[in-house]
Scaffold this active site. Sequence first.
Site, short mmCIF file in Angstrom:
data_model
loop_
_atom_site.label_atom_id
_atom_site.label_comp_id
_atom_site.label_asym_id
_atom_site.label_seq_id
_atom_site.Cartn_x
_atom_site.Cartn_y
_atom_site.Cartn_z
N LYS A 66 0.87 -1.23 0.20
CA LYS A 66 0.09 -0.03 0.04
C LYS A 66 0.86 1.14 -0.02
O LYS A 66 0.56 2.35 -0.54
CB LYS A 66 -0.98 -0.03 1.33
CG LYS A 66 -1.85 -1.14 0.94
CD LYS A 66 -3.02 -1.01 2.19
CE LYS A 66 -4.01 -2.21 1.96
NZ LYS A 66 -5.15 -2.27 2.93
N ASP A 103 -9.73 2.13 2.40
CA ASP A 103 -9.97 1.58 3.52
C ASP A 103 -10.52 2.13 4.54
O ASP A 103 -11.47 1.34 5.44
CB ASP A 103 -8.33 1.03 3.93
CG ASP A 103 -7.83 -0.02 3.15
OD1 ASP A 103 -8.48 -0.84 2.72
OD2 ASP A 103 -6.54 -0.04 3.10
#
Length: 275
Positions: A66, A103
């Site tokens: 990420k 997220d």
Amino acid sequence: MTDRYAVIGNPVAHSLSPDIHAAFAAQTSQAMQYDRLPAEPDAFAATARAFFEAGGRGLNVTVPFKLDAADFADRLSDRAHAAGAVNTLIAHEAGRIEGDNTDGAGLLRDLQQNRGLPLVGRRLLILGAGGAAQGVIGPLLAAEPASLIIANRTPDKAVAMAARFATQGPVRGIGFPGLARIEPVHLLVNATSAGLAGALPELPPNLLAADATAYDMVYGAASDAFQDWARRQGAAATCDGLGMLVEQAAESFHRWRGLRPDTAPVLRQLRAGAG
């Protein structure tokens, strides 16, 4: 013409993202193909670049990439810039790649809408200071908790991450040994990937308040050790991250296709399959 998407990570064979997006595509009548795309630890950029050069339209990004994805993107959305981490890559015209982070939106939707969990004025604790944690701290602080603690095996990393978000709310970083000295928390979020290896972070007793929820970002069997520990510690509720996975996927799908799927039947289907 069928558009290509994928989830990139290491490991990635366990990912349910292809099943989720296939259900979204069927529900919304979208012509798209979604696959798993494994990448070696030092080959994220090369693997992602090859995917987009071959006509790929978007990638979901999972551990451990990420932060790499944030560096890879040509530009970042506001929430990805705030997080400093990317879990969604979007191909635009002229080959420009945008990085987004869904997220936090996915976690909040699962906690607040799916589970009805209050966050305002509550004490929150996140375990881990990697890309998974970084993507949700800003949205959690926006929910106005009383405090948010980031705990990590390497204290300096947790302290640095807390400093990054210090202007957004009451947040601080500590090492795992410091957990023995904090006030019991109402929400414990495990943002480490220890469960993927069947492990559990080193946690003291008396960490959870009487009404605490213990939430693991990983899902399925990988969450068993953490949830078992939380139950033994008297957690009022425990859950894995399947709801977050579905909700962040819906947010990614919306960014790619301009449509927002209904997550409830997809989550029910996945829960039934897991049972």
